[in-house]
Design an enzyme around this catalytic site. Structure first.
Site, PDB file in Angstrom:
ATOM      1  N   ARG A  76      -6.356  10.610  -0.146  1.00 31.53           N
ATOM      2  CA  ARG A  76      -6.155  10.876  -1.491  1.00 31.53           C
ATOM      3  C   ARG A  76      -7.621  11.136  -2.302  1.00 31.53           C
ATOM      4  O   ARG A  76      -7.778  11.908  -3.249  1.00 31.53           O
ATOM      5  CB  ARG A  76      -5.397   9.961  -2.363  1.00 31.53           C
ATOM      6  CG  ARG A  76      -3.773  10.079  -1.864  1.00 31.53           C
ATOM      7  CD  ARG A  76      -2.854   8.904  -2.343  1.00 31.53           C
ATOM      8  NE  ARG A  76      -3.144   7.712  -1.951  1.00 31.53           N
ATOM      9  CZ  ARG A  76      -3.218   6.744  -2.563  1.00 31.53           C
ATOM     10  NH1 ARG A  76      -3.453   6.505  -3.707  1.00 31.53           N
ATOM     11  NH2 ARG A  76      -3.268   5.411  -1.887  1.00 31.53           N
TER      12      ARG A  76
ATOM     13  N   HIS B 271       1.006  -1.283   0.080  1.00 26.09           N
ATOM     14  CA  HIS B 271       0.017   0.051   0.082  1.00 26.09           C
ATOM     15  C   HIS B 271       1.015   1.135   0.061  1.00 26.09           C
ATOM     16  O   HIS B 271       1.825   1.326   0.865  1.00 26.09           O
ATOM     17  CB  HIS B 271      -0.926   0.107   1.243  1.00 26.09           C
ATOM     18  CG  HIS B 271      -2.005   0.876   1.319  1.00 26.09           C
ATOM     19  ND1 HIS B 271      -1.904   2.308   1.185  1.00 26.09           N
ATOM     20  CD2 HIS B 271      -3.400   0.916   1.177  1.00 26.09           C
ATOM     21  CE1 HIS B 271      -2.897   2.848   1.235  1.00 26.09           C
ATOM     22  NE2 HIS B 271      -4.007   1.905   1.036  1.00 26.09           N
TER      23      HIS B 271
END
Length: 607
Positions: A266, A246
């Site tokens: 994000r 990740h």
């Protein structure tokens, strides 16, 4: 419920045993119960503490609540492209088609999703998805899913065995001579007492194996138990070389290094910057995403206001692309003081927005790193997060090649190909959890509970107690530390052939070392013993990952070879299948062609 203690071993009989109490295990247990089976859930930790709670951003489902043009075909296309076409196409199709119904089912059972202005389930953006399709509850979606499923499990009266570890699967011969599942052998972690479950059907829902790496978002339970149990029972694994790092894990302070920072940051406007203040993702857009990704900051910023007509920010590329870009920036000397990059949402969103949409992240950084994310950027870096590889299963039923043995969630392989899109994990759990539970109940109804071999029970008992037999041997914690460092250094985000060969050599040495492990004390409250049992699983799975990574001479998704930097069309047409070797102590590999996608689905990729 009655249990007889024979020879000091507790025994129970069920139609279906589910090993693991995450989203997929709970959904499988509910489905099997609803199909008329007598079901039990066995979990290594406490009920409610499954790793599903770490999946915070949302569950991907093409519900079309924000963009009516979204549909299962687009979701299917996004999933296959995200997995670099290594996915089992039928699993990706079923997932895309059935996810909306499964999400609505959770709402019917009491899940409190965030809402749109029109009162529909809200959906947010995540990397690799063409449209905003993640149904969410703030940044605590996995927690709400577990709460909802757990509440229903308890209301249905399904038996749960908490803090109980399964160490071996038991089998019985069929009339044709092939073995089928007959039960499971395990022990209570608190007392060390042994327990046998007699059952014709076992559903593995044990999650991944991230604890084989030093820096990981995974908690202590993730030691590859289901993968190893399946291998030793005769099942096969696929896509084991594909491990997702990740892109955003905490890098400071050291006590929380690797702890997940949700992709929601994000998705809600956060941007990535290097130590020079540059939004570096614009320098790392792969060619096959160029047409869909913004080339300039101005174009990317417009997307947040007018998502239909502008190309997406490069921060929302699939996870494998973002993780490699971060790794490249750090290696080029443009990293933060603690070896990561900056994730900045403070300059992009108001404090009120951040606290409302990302309450867990605000609390996590404030409490653990003394960072106020409404005022300053976060230091983040890649962390070992998710296993795309797992048990090879039938797409319709989730049964392995061993009759009566099923696998779901992160423990199964095929659905995500070489890279999982964010948000697909939570919907994967409920789609295939239901399918596995239905199929396991049907199988149990037509196959009675077989007789468990007492010789197999005794062998499982001897294997579990072996670490107590040797005096003056090695401490399991030392072996675990060396294994984690080896996987971190040699089988990490960027791989080299020579380093993978070195990792395989070290793993062979670790096998010799675990044969000489010593565990002191008694079976009660003995974490050293627990780790000694976990280590044989971690070593078997680590060998599978390293050997598959060495064999696949290309870079694809979560598998990146520095010595083979590009994808190879030939490798893109086949899987590596892992099975237990003849000695039963290691793994063998063979190549297998991907299932052929029908023409009516191929058309989605023609451009």
């Amino acid at each position: 419920m009655s249990a007889a203690a024979e020879g000091g071993i507790e025994r129970h009989q069920y139609d279906v045993i589910v090993i693991g109490a995450g989203g997929s295990g709970l959904r499988a247990a509910i489905a099997a119960h609803d199909s008329g089976a007598k079901v039990a859930v066995v979990c290594k930790s406490l009920l409610g503490k499954a790793h599903t709670v770490m999946a915070e951003g949302g569950a991907a489902a093409a519900m079309g609540n924000l963009y009516p043009e979204d549909n299962w075909q687009v979701h299917f296309r996004d999933t296959m492209r995200g997995g670099k076409m290594l996915n089992n196409w039928r699993m990706a199709q079923l997932h895309a088609q059935e996810a909306p119904e499964r999400v609505m089912e959770l709402e019917d059972w009491g899940a409190l999703f965030d809402r749109t202005a029109d009162g529909l389930i809200s959906q947010r953006d995540f990397g690799g998805h063409r449209y905003a399709r993640l149904a969410h509850i703030g940044d605590r979606t996995g927690l709400e899913m577990i709460r909802t499923l757990q509440q229903r499990l308890v209301a249905l009266g399904i038996d749960v065995y908490m803090e109980c570890t399964v160490t071996d699967l038991l089998k019985a011969p069929t009339d044709s001579g092939a073995d089928r599942i007959a039960g499971a052998f395990g022990y209570w972690r608190e007392t060390g007492r042994f327990i046998v479950f007699e059952t014709p059907a076992v559903v593995l829902a044990t999650g991944g194996f991230g604890k084989a790496w030093k820096v990981t978002s995974n908690s202590w339970e993730y030691t590859g138990d289901g993968h190893a149990l399946a291998l030793r029972a005769g099942a096969t694994l696929i896509n084991m070389e594909c491990v997702q790092f990740h892109p955003t894990g905490m890098v400071w302070p050291p006590s929380v290094k690797g702890l997940l920072v949700t992709e929601s940051v994000r998705g809600d406007g956060g941007v990535l910057k290097n130590s020079e203040g540059e939004r570096f993702m614009f320098n790392h857009i792969p060619e096959y995403f160029r047409a869909e990704t913004a080339d300039t900051i101005e174009e990317a910023d417009r997307w947040y206001e007018d998502k239909k007509n502008n190309r997406r920010p490069p921060e929302l590329l699939p996870r494998d692309e973002v993780a490699r870009a971060i790794n490249a920036e750090v290696k080029a000397g443009r990293g933060t003081p603690h070896g990561g990059v900056y994730l900045d949402i403070a300059s992009r969103r108001t404090p009120e927005f951040i606290k409302k949409r990302l309450p867990s992240m605000y609390h996590q950084f404030k409490e653990l790193a003394d960072v106020d994310i409404t005022k300053e950027p976060m230091e983040i870096g890649p962390t070992c997060h998710y296993a795309m590889g797992g048990v090879e299963v039938d797409p319709e039923t989730e049964m392995s090649v061993v009759p009566g043995l099923y696998s779901v969630g992160e423990c199964s392989g095929g659905m995500h190909g070489s890279n999982r899109l964010g948000g697909n994990s939570l919907s994967d759990l409920i789609v295939f959890g239901k399918r596995a539970g239905d199929a396991a109940a049907a199988y149990a109804a037509s196959n009675g509970i077989p007789s468990v071999s007492e010789d197999d029970v005794e062998q499982a008992k001897r294997s579990a107690l072996a670490p107590f037999e040797l005096e003056g041997g090695e401490n399991p914690y030392a072996i675990q530390s060396d294994l984690q460092q080896t996987m971190q250094d040699l089988v990490g985000i960027i791989r080299e052939g020579a380093e993978l060969e070195e990792a395989i050599s070290r793993i062979e040495t670790f096998k010799q070392r675990i044969a000489q492990m010593t565990v002191e004390g008694h079976r009660q409250y003995n974490p050293g013993w627990h780790l000694a049992i976990d280590l044989r699983n971690m070593l078997l799975v680590s060998e599978a990952v390293a050997k598959a990574a060495l064999a696949r001479q290309e870079s694809r998704g979560g598998h990146t070879r520095n010595d083979f930097p590009g994808p190879d069309p030939e490798w893109g047409r086949k899987n590596l299948v892992v099975s237990l070797d003849a000695e039963g102590t290691g793994v063998d590999l063979r190549e297998q062609a991907l299932p052929e996608m029908p023409d009516d689905l191929k058309k989605f990729f023609e451009e």
